[in-house]
Enzyme design. Sequence first.
Site, PDB file in Angstrom:
ATOM      1  N   ASN A  51       0.866  -1.177   0.000  1.00  0.00           N
ATOM      2  CA  ASN A  51       0.000   0.000   0.000  1.00  0.00           C
ATOM      3  C   ASN A  51       0.905   1.231   0.000  1.00  0.00           C
ATOM      4  OD1 ASN A  51      -1.813   2.048   0.476  1.00  0.00           O
ATOM      5  ND2 ASN A  51      -2.325   1.429   2.566  1.00  0.00           N
ATOM      6  N   TRP A  52       1.020   1.855  -1.163  1.00  0.00           N
ATOM      7  CA  TRP A  52       1.947   2.981  -1.296  1.00  0.00           C
ATOM      8  C   TRP A  52       1.354   4.288  -0.768  1.00  0.00           C
ATOM      9  CZ3 TRP A  52       3.914   2.007  -7.034  1.00  0.00           C
ATOM     10  CH2 TRP A  52       4.565   0.767  -7.070  1.00  0.00           C
ATOM     11  N   LYS A  53       0.102   4.251  -0.371  1.00  0.00           N
ATOM     12  CA  LYS A  53      -0.598   5.421   0.172  1.00  0.00           C
ATOM     13  C   LYS A  53      -0.405   6.632  -0.756  1.00  0.00           C
ATOM     14  CE  LYS A  53       0.149   3.527   4.736  1.00  0.00           C
ATOM     15  NZ  LYS A  53      -0.063   3.712   6.136  1.00  0.00           N
ATOM     16  N   HIS A 102      -9.602   0.876   4.861  1.00  0.00           N
ATOM     17  CA  HIS A 102      -8.307   1.093   5.530  1.00  0.00           C
ATOM     18  C   HIS A 102      -8.538   2.026   6.729  1.00  0.00           C
ATOM     19  CE1 HIS A 102      -4.249   2.522   6.301  1.00  0.00           C
ATOM     20  NE2 HIS A 102      -3.834   1.432   5.683  1.00  0.00           N
ATOM     21  N   GLU A 142      -6.999   4.498   7.771  1.00  0.00           N
ATOM     22  CA  GLU A 142      -6.891   5.936   7.466  1.00  0.00           C
ATOM     23  C   GLU A 142      -8.182   6.458   6.840  1.00  0.00           C
ATOM     24  OE1 GLU A 142      -3.185   5.582   5.366  1.00  0.00           O
ATOM     25  OE2 GLU A 142      -2.223   5.094   7.272  1.00  0.00           O
ATOM     26  N   GLU A 167      -5.392  -5.234  10.604  1.00  0.00           N
ATOM     27  CA  GLU A 167      -4.452  -4.132  10.798  1.00  0.00           C
ATOM     28  C   GLU A 167      -4.831  -3.357  12.056  1.00  0.00           C
ATOM     29  OE1 GLU A 167      -2.381  -2.992   6.882  1.00  0.00           O
ATOM     30  OE2 GLU A 167      -4.131  -1.733   7.072  1.00  0.00           O
ATOM     31  N   GLY A 171       2.053   2.248  10.943  1.00  0.00           N
ATOM     32  CA  GLY A 171       3.032   3.337  10.837  1.00  0.00           C
ATOM     33  C   GLY A 171       3.688   3.741  12.137  1.00  0.00           C
ATOM     34  N   SER A 229       3.187  -1.946  10.561  1.00  0.00           N
ATOM     35  CA  SER A 229       4.622  -1.888  10.874  1.00  0.00           C
ATOM     36  C   SER A 229       5.375  -3.163  10.509  1.00  0.00           C
ATOM     37  CB  SER A 229       4.828  -1.528  12.354  1.00  0.00           C
ATOM     38  OG  SER A 229       4.351  -0.217  12.595  1.00  0.00           O
ATOM     39  N   GLY A 275       2.677  -1.146   4.363  1.00  0.00           N
ATOM     40  CA  GLY A 275       2.612   0.270   4.008  1.00  0.00           C
ATOM     41  C   GLY A 275       4.013   0.823   3.792  1.00  0.00           C
ATOM     42  N   GLY A 276       4.547   1.486   4.814  1.00  0.00           N
ATOM     43  CA  GLY A 276       5.833   2.183   4.711  1.00  0.00           C
ATOM     44  C   GLY A 276       6.946   1.356   4.083  1.00  0.00           C
TER      45      GLY A 276
HETATM   46  C1  PEP Z   1      -0.969   0.178   5.981  1.00  0.00           C
HETATM   47  O1  PEP Z   1      -1.062   1.360   5.701  1.00  0.00           O
HETATM   48  O2  PEP Z   1      -1.796  -0.615   5.537  1.00  0.00           O
HETATM   49  C2  PEP Z   1       0.132  -0.247   6.827  1.00  0.00           C
HETATM   50  C3  PEP Z   1       0.108  -1.450   7.298  1.00  0.00           C
HETATM   51  O3  PEP Z   1       1.118   0.684   7.074  1.00  0.00           O
HETATM   52  P1  PEP Z   1       2.547   0.409   7.745  1.00  0.00           P
HETATM   53  O4  PEP Z   1       3.088  -0.866   7.163  1.00  0.00           O
HETATM   54  O5  PEP Z   1       3.374   1.583   7.376  1.00  0.00           O
HETATM   55  O6  PEP Z   1       2.318   0.282   9.216  1.00  0.00           O
END
Ligand code: PEP
Length: 257
Positions: free
Chosen positions: A7-9, A94, A96, A166, A172, A212, A233-234
């Site tokens: 997930n590149w957001k 998600h 967010e 999640e 994050g 994370s 994500g990150g």
């Molecule tokens: C996400 O945004 O779905 C996610 C899991 O982010 P991160 O890996 O950065 O915690």
Amino acid sequence: MKYIIGNWKMNLGVRESVALARASLLLLRGKKIAPQMVLCPSTIALSEVRKVVARSGVGLGAQNVAVEDQGAFTGEISARMLSEVGVTHVIIGHSERRHLFGETDELINGKIQKALEYNLIPILCVGETQEERENGQAKKVVTHQIVTALKNVRPKFSETFFIAYEPVWAIGTGETPTTQEIVEMHTHIQSVLGEIFPTAPSSAFAILYGGSVNGENAYAFLRESCVDGLLVGGASVKIHQLKDIVEAACKVLIAQA
Ligand code: PEP
């Protein structure tokens, strides 16, 4: 199978997305046993990233979809539009979107139905907040999110439907649940799905962990049979981290082969 979904957001523009997609695909090159990868760039980059992933076996995911078909909904992107540019998967619910944009379980339910109508594979995200976890409500919250999001939903069991666990507090932040806590929640999610869809084949749902994930912790999570993959994500926009995650998945798959 193990799935790695990136997930590149809202982090990369079109050129950066194309470059990252190319680099991500290279990580799979020459590997006979490899995870199934899905890349989820921002909407603006979907068409160009599609050209990179075409015929590679790598999926193309959107990060959101409108609940409506078409009309006066400024800024929204419909399932038909996503499908037209070659999108295969879509992240729905998600944290967010739930917390920053006020998405409710009912809206998420509508989005899932719309995605399925256009043959997009949903990646439904669920997870508790820190406060809910501290109050011992994590399983109750996740159950409610799944039951509401899947109300009147009839997935085609020929395609895998993704549920990503999640925890909000892990996204994050660098914090994660323990592997044991992830196993407990995934087992719980399996039983909730079993109650909703008692006749579904075991391959109908894939339960992912997200929050994370990085190159160091991926192996410990993926090694668990109830963790079908990771929503990253990150670390998915940092190619060296993604490389370690993909290698962790390969190691697990090779050990299982
Ligand atoms: C996400 O945004 O779905 C996610 C899991 O982010 P991160 O890996 O950065 O915690």
